[in-house]
Design a protein around this motif. Structure first.
Motif, PDB file in Angstrom:
ATOM      1  N   UNK A 114       0.831  -1.202   0.000  1.00 40.36           N
ATOM      2  CA  UNK A 114       0.000   0.000   0.000  1.00 40.36           C
ATOM      3  C   UNK A 114       0.877   1.268   0.000  1.00 40.36           C
ATOM      4  N   UNK A 115       1.934   1.242   0.804  1.00 44.19           N
ATOM      5  CA  UNK A 115       2.834   2.400   0.917  1.00 44.19           C
ATOM      6  C   UNK A 115       3.566   2.646  -0.407  1.00 44.19           C
ATOM      7  N   UNK A 116       4.061   1.577  -1.025  1.00 41.10           N
ATOM      8  CA  UNK A 116       4.796   1.739  -2.284  1.00 41.10           C
ATOM      9  C   UNK A 116       3.855   2.222  -3.388  1.00 41.10           C
ATOM     10  N   UNK A 117       2.640   1.674  -3.395  1.00 39.20           N
ATOM     11  CA  UNK A 117       1.635   2.104  -4.362  1.00 39.20           C
ATOM     12  C   UNK A 117       1.354   3.607  -4.211  1.00 39.20           C
ATOM     13  N   UNK A 118       1.193   4.050  -2.969  1.00 43.17           N
ATOM     14  CA  UNK A 118       0.937   5.478  -2.732  1.00 43.17           C
ATOM     15  C   UNK A 118       2.114   6.326  -3.207  1.00 43.17           C
ATOM     16  N   UNK A 119       3.343   5.820  -2.997  1.00 41.75           N
ATOM     17  CA  UNK A 119       4.535   6.568  -3.422  1.00 41.75           C
ATOM     18  C   UNK A 119       4.549   6.712  -4.944  1.00 41.75           C
ATOM     19  N   UNK A 120       4.207   5.621  -5.653  1.00 39.73           N
ATOM     20  CA  UNK A 120       4.179   5.680  -7.122  1.00 39.73           C
ATOM     21  C   UNK A 120       3.105   6.663  -7.587  1.00 39.73           C
ATOM     22  N   UNK A 121       1.940   6.627  -6.938  1.00 43.83           N
ATOM     23  CA  UNK A 121       0.871   7.580  -7.257  1.00 43.83           C
ATOM     24  C   UNK A 121       1.360   9.017  -7.080  1.00 43.83           C
ATOM     25  N   UNK A 122       2.037   9.237  -5.980  1.00 43.10           N
ATOM     26  CA  UNK A 122       2.516  10.603  -5.698  1.00 43.10           C
ATOM     27  C   UNK A 122       3.553  11.065  -6.702  1.00 43.10           C
TER      28      UNK A 122
END
Ligand SMILES: [Zn+2]
Length: 382
Positions: A347-355
């Motif tokens: 979830x954290x890595x996904x959010x980082x990619x989104x950002x």
């Protein structure tokens, strides 16, 4: 080839030692790979951003071999099929980059792009633009090299290409690289009762989960390996694979391990040299990944670091490697072996990619949102 290590003797050892003496890391050659030699090899590995193990394997040997060459000691040119490689090439590339010529990354390989940059430089200083670096070109470089220091054009170009690719995940290609894999490389291995935890398996699990989530967000996702590859891929092979796919991002997943089991925490690495040349987009991705993980999981923050590791150096897209905790730490291990916790990391890595693609950093605090909320936030903007 088998690594050369402490206790070994022979001409290979004295050759290594004479290079280390030339680098002023060792006082004298002795024909025996002794403690002093191992210390020097470790210092060399640290200075080159190579994994520090005190052994001279393939990657360390290539770096040592290339380190013999100081800029100006030989003519440099674009040689095919075997490109010239060495510290002198890296110095040349860094100098050209500082002056605004596009050599690509300072990867120490005299390829087409370096030859083009040299030819452009030659044209501008009134020399024959043959793309090779002989005495005259060296003289011109020495004359101008230190006067002109400016933007870091490669990273500005990388940032610009990234900006132009637009704020959208759909259609972007991301490569997820679970570290290690293959029967003789499982990475960090920790037995626990009847169980045996391995870095290779845990990272494949995280990669597979991430693959599903990123694909659901519309990205094209490739993994560098399956759950049980026949053999281990080198960093260079992983980089070449991502290059050939024309990937927009690469994220490599590893765990750390130390004899001292009190060491714990997460760290993220991006490409950069000690001289301040760094991939700005890579650094930004590293920052985002590190922050999201630390904020969401509460793991110890071992910060982000610039390295010149093969995988970071040879990839043409923003690349980060994240070490998701110490498998040798009971604290980290307890969490890492829990699938729910790995889901949190995903979830954290996904959010980082989104950002990376949605510039909402100032609007939405780190760790506080999920992807749906992020989309909503964006939809509400004028
Ligand atoms: Zn690893």
């Amino acid at each position: 080839m088998r690594s050369i290590r402490r206790g070994d003797t022979g001409p290979g050892v004295s050759e290594i030692q004479s290079i280390l003496v030339g680098l002023e890391l060792l006082n004298a050659t002795s024909d025996v790979f002794d403690d002093a030699t191992e210390t020097a090899v470790r210092a060399f590995q640290q200075s080159r951003g190579i994994g520090i193990d005190g052994l001279v394997g393939n990657e360390t040997w290539q770096a040592l071999d290339g380190a013999r060459w100081k800029l100006g000691a030989r003519n440099l040119f674009h040689s095919v099929p075997n490109a010239l490689v060495g510290e002198d090439v890296r110095t040349l590339q860094e100098r050209l980059l500082e002056m605004g010529y596009d050599t690509g990354r300072a990867d120490a390989i005299y390829g087409t792009r370096t030859a083009h940059a040299v030819a452009q430089f030659q044209r501008e200083v009134g020399l024959t633009p043959d793309g090779s670096c002989g005495p005259q070109t060296m003289k011109a470089l020495r004359r101008l090299g230190r006067k002109v220091v400016g933007g870091r054009p490669q990273w500005l170009r990388e940032a610009e290409a990234f900006r132009q690719s637009g704020p959208n995940l759909v259609g972007k290609t991301i490569v997820i690289d679970p570290g290690h894999g293959g029967s003789d490389d499982l990475g960090v291995v920790v037995p626990e009762g009847p169980l045996r935890w391995t870095e290779a398996d845990l990272m494949f699990d995280v990669a597979a989960r991430l693959e599903g989530r990123l694909a659901a967000a519309g990205m094209r996702v490739h993994l560098t390996r399956g759950p049980a590859p026949a053999r281990t891929m080198t960093g260079a092979e992983r980089a070449m694979l991502a290059n050939s796919l024309g990937a927009d991002l690469l994220i490599s997943l590893h765990l750390d391990g130390l004899e001292n089991e009190t060491a714990d925490g997460v760290a993220t690495y991006h490409y950069g040299t000690g001289n301040g040349l760094a991939s700005t987009v890579g650094e930004r991705l590293a920052n985002l990944v590190q922050r999201e993980i630390v904020v969401r999981t509460g793991m110890r923050d071992c910060r982000i670091h610039a390295k010149t590791w093969e995988l970071l150096r040879l990839t043409r897209m923003p690349t980060v490697r994240v070490d998701l905790g110490y498998l040798t730490s009971p604290l980290d291990r307890d969490r890492l072996v829990n699938p729910m916790f790995r889901e949190q990391i995903v979830e954290a890595i996904l959010a980082a990619v989104q950002r990376m693609y949605f510039p909402v950093e100032r609007d939405v605090p780190t760790g506080s949102i999920d992807v749906r909320q992020l989309r909503l936030e964006l939809a509400q903007r004028p």
